[in-house]
Structures are given as C-alpha cells and as structure tokens.
Design an enzyme around this catalytic site. Structure first.
Site, mmCIF file in Angstrom:
data_model
loop_
_atom_site.group_PDB
_atom_site.id
_atom_site.type_symbol
_atom_site.label_atom_id
_atom_site.label_comp_id
_atom_site.label_asym_id
_atom_site.label_seq_id
_atom_site.Cartn_x
_atom_site.Cartn_y
_atom_site.Cartn_z
ATOM 1 N N SER A 174 1.236 2.792 4.888
ATOM 2 C CA SER A 174 2.165 3.271 5.915
ATOM 3 C C SER A 174 2.683 2.165 6.826
ATOM 4 C CB SER A 174 1.519 4.380 6.754
ATOM 5 O OG SER A 174 1.208 5.503 5.950
ATOM 6 N N GLY B 120 0.797 -1.217 0.000
ATOM 7 C CA GLY B 120 0.000 0.000 0.000
ATOM 8 C C GLY B 120 0.828 1.264 0.000
ATOM 9 N N HIS B 121 0.142 2.387 -0.077
ATOM 10 C CA HIS B 121 0.796 3.693 -0.166
ATOM 11 C C HIS B 121 1.622 3.998 1.085
ATOM 12 C CE1 HIS B 121 -2.074 5.563 2.675
ATOM 13 N NE2 HIS B 121 -2.986 4.834 2.062
ATOM 14 N N ASN B 122 2.767 4.632 0.852
ATOM 15 C CA ASN B 122 3.663 5.105 1.913
ATOM 16 C C ASN B 122 4.282 3.986 2.748
ATOM 17 O OD1 ASN B 122 1.588 7.617 1.608
ATOM 18 N ND2 ASN B 122 3.628 8.332 2.206
#
Length: 339
Positions: free
Chosen positions: A269, A249-251
C-alpha cells in the site's frame, strides 16, 4: 463450481460471537469504500470508522468494544460481526475465496502454433515462441512478442507491441497495457506477503484475490516482483521505469513516469505521485505516500508521508541537504577521534 458461501456458515469457523441478524451469500471481501451490500469488510484500527458512513458493505468484522465505542458511525445497513481479532478472522475468511491459478491443471503446457487454441485470443501478428504456457481466456495484442519459457496464467490481458522476455511469469487476471517490456525472470501478480497471527504466534495466510494492472509504456527490468493486491489492484501507471531486482508489494500505486532503481523495496500500500525517483536499495514502510517529483537517495528509508518536490536521504530519513551535511560532520568527527 463453488457452492454459495452464506454468512451464517462461517460464523463458528472465524469466531463470530453475536447473532447474525441478516444472513446473505457473501459475494466478495472488499475495502470499506468499495464494497456492496453482499460484501464483507473488516475494521482493525479505529481510524477506519470514519469511512463507514459512506460504505455500502453488508457486514463488517469488528471487535465488540470498538463497535460500542463507535456505534454511532455504523449505518443501519452495515451489520457488525463481533470477533476477537478482526485481522485474523479476515485472513481465515479470505481463504474461502482463494482462486486457482489455472482453470485446467491438465491443459497442454505448450502453445503449438500449428493448432488454433480454442480459448486464448491471440492476434495473428503476435509472435509466440516455443516453450510458452498460455492459460484460458488470455488476450495477447498485435505485434507482441512472447519469448521462450514464459508462463501466462488464466484471464491475463497483454496489449499491443509488448515484449515479454524469457522465463517471465504472469499470474492470473493481470492487465498489461501497450508497449510494455518485461525482462527475463520477472514475476507479475504473485501473492502478496500478508499474514495474520494467532495468539500462539502461528501465521495465518491472507489470500490475495486482487490483480496487478500495468499501464502503457512501462519498462520492467529483470527479476522484478510485483505482487497482486489483497483486493482491488496493484497499479503501475503510465511511463514508469523499473530497474532490475525491485520488489513492489501488494496494493502499491506507482505514479506516472516514476523511476525505481535496482533493489528498491516497497511495502504494501505504498503510493507515489508522478515522476518520483527512488535510488538503489531505498525502501518504504507500508501505507506511505510519496508526493509528485520527490527524490529519495540510495538506501533512503522512508517511514512517513513525503510532500511533493522534495529531496530526501539517509536512515533515519531527513532532507537531502541536511543528510549530506550530517554525513560530512560525522566523517570529520571520526577523523578527529582517529587522529
């Protein structure tokens, strides 16, 4: 070219209720810890007020009641912008900064080796096979092989000695190091799965304007998806090996030499230390850190931070030895009931 976006011009649209004392052109949406004086951030949870003292952002979207409770945390240069729902206001504002994937949608779709392109920087000893789409300002290093059906968006950097297998898609501004192999069907830099929600339950998309960065000597299996960051970067560090069908996923930040086995899913994250091993179908919740040299057994569900040099398994997650004993005890109980 997009017109400058003044803070005052978006006040009504995103629901700012207090007067804007210091109007400015918004340069970017950023985390509190990375912003500058013409950037905007938001606070949706009270724990983030502790970051404010060191923040350089010019304005912060915040609930009025939260501001009043933490007024002392606000430096003089940080302007509070009162909104009912900071997360939703941020989502609406992020759409003003959405970027197109290709600068020229009518550009030729094939890279023809017989004509020198005017904008990509491709080393002469790189190999570009037929049926590849290359956007503007792309850099491709020496001895890198790009196979048929690959789509490379604008401003992508690919290092030396890489192999990009058929039908890989690499979204804009992704940074790929040296000796990276990306197997067929994988997607690098796709939009993260992030939405804010209205009172009536509608979903408002958060535009992800960050990037994916992949360091040297990384191997990425087939049909892997690595989402770009909301802002900043999703970072796959040196020597990481990723099996087929993994979702990152993102970050997320994946530490050096970690191993992610097939069907691992990491929520936004998630971060890991170095040499972390996650077995097949293991997964994490968001904003979780896994320490160095930690191992997660297959189907392990990580819902909390994990210390280094430990082994875990099960759902709910528990130390691996304890989980194995629990499983054996459960089997014995079932056999007694059956007998």
């Amino acid at each position: 070219m997009q017109a400058p976006l003044f803070l005052s011009s978006i006040a009504q649209e995103i629901g700012i209720t207090n007067p804007i004392a210091n109007d400015f052109i918004i340069h970017a949406l950023t985390p509190l810890e990375y912003g500058e004086e013409h950037d905007v951030s938001y606070i949706d949870q009270v724990q983030y007020f502790r970051v404010l003292a060191e923040s350089k952002v010019g304005a912060v979207l915040v609930r009025e009641r939260d501001y009043e409770a933490h007024k002392a945390s606000f430096p003089a240069h940080v302007q509070p912008l009162f909104v009912r729902n900071p997360h939703l206001a941020f989502a609406k504002l992020s759409q003003k900064f959405a970027q197109s994937e290709f600068a020229d949608p009518f550009a030729p779709t094939l890279y023809d080796k017989s004509t020198k392109p005017s904008y990509p920087n491709i080393q002469p000893c790189a190999q570009i096979m037929q049926g590849v789409h290359i956007g503007e300002n792309v850099t491709i290093g020496a001895r890198t092989l790009i196979m048929p059906g690959v789509v490379i968006s604008d401003d992508v950097v690919i290092g030396d000695d890489c192999k990009i297998y058929p039908n890989v898609v690499i979204y804009r501004q992704s940074m790929i190091g040296n000796r990276v192999n990306i197997h067929a069907g994988s997607v690098i830099g796709s939009d993260g799965f992030g939405y804010a929600h209205t009172d009536s339950g509608e979903h408002c998309k958060i535009e992800h304007n960050g990037i994916v960065r992949i360091d040297d000597d990384v191997e990425i299996g087939a049909n892997v998806t690595i989402d770009r960051a909301v802002f900043g970067q999703t970072h796959i560090k040196h020597g990481v090996k990723i099996d087929n069908l993994v979702q990152i996923g993102h970050n997320c930040v994946i530490g050096e030499h970690s191993l992610l086995v097939s069907q691992v899913g990491l929520a936004g994250s998630t971060s890991t230390g170095r040499n972390v091993v996650m077995g097949g179908q293991a997964g994490t919740g968001g904003h979780i850190h896994i320490g160095d040299f930690t191992q997660i057994a297959g189907r392990g569900a990580v819902g909390k931070n994990l210390p280094p040099n430990t082994k875990w398994g099960g759902h709910p997650l528990m130390p691996l030895d304890e989980w194995m004993k629990f499983y054996v005890s459960l089997r014995r109980m079932l056999k007694k009931q059956e007998g």
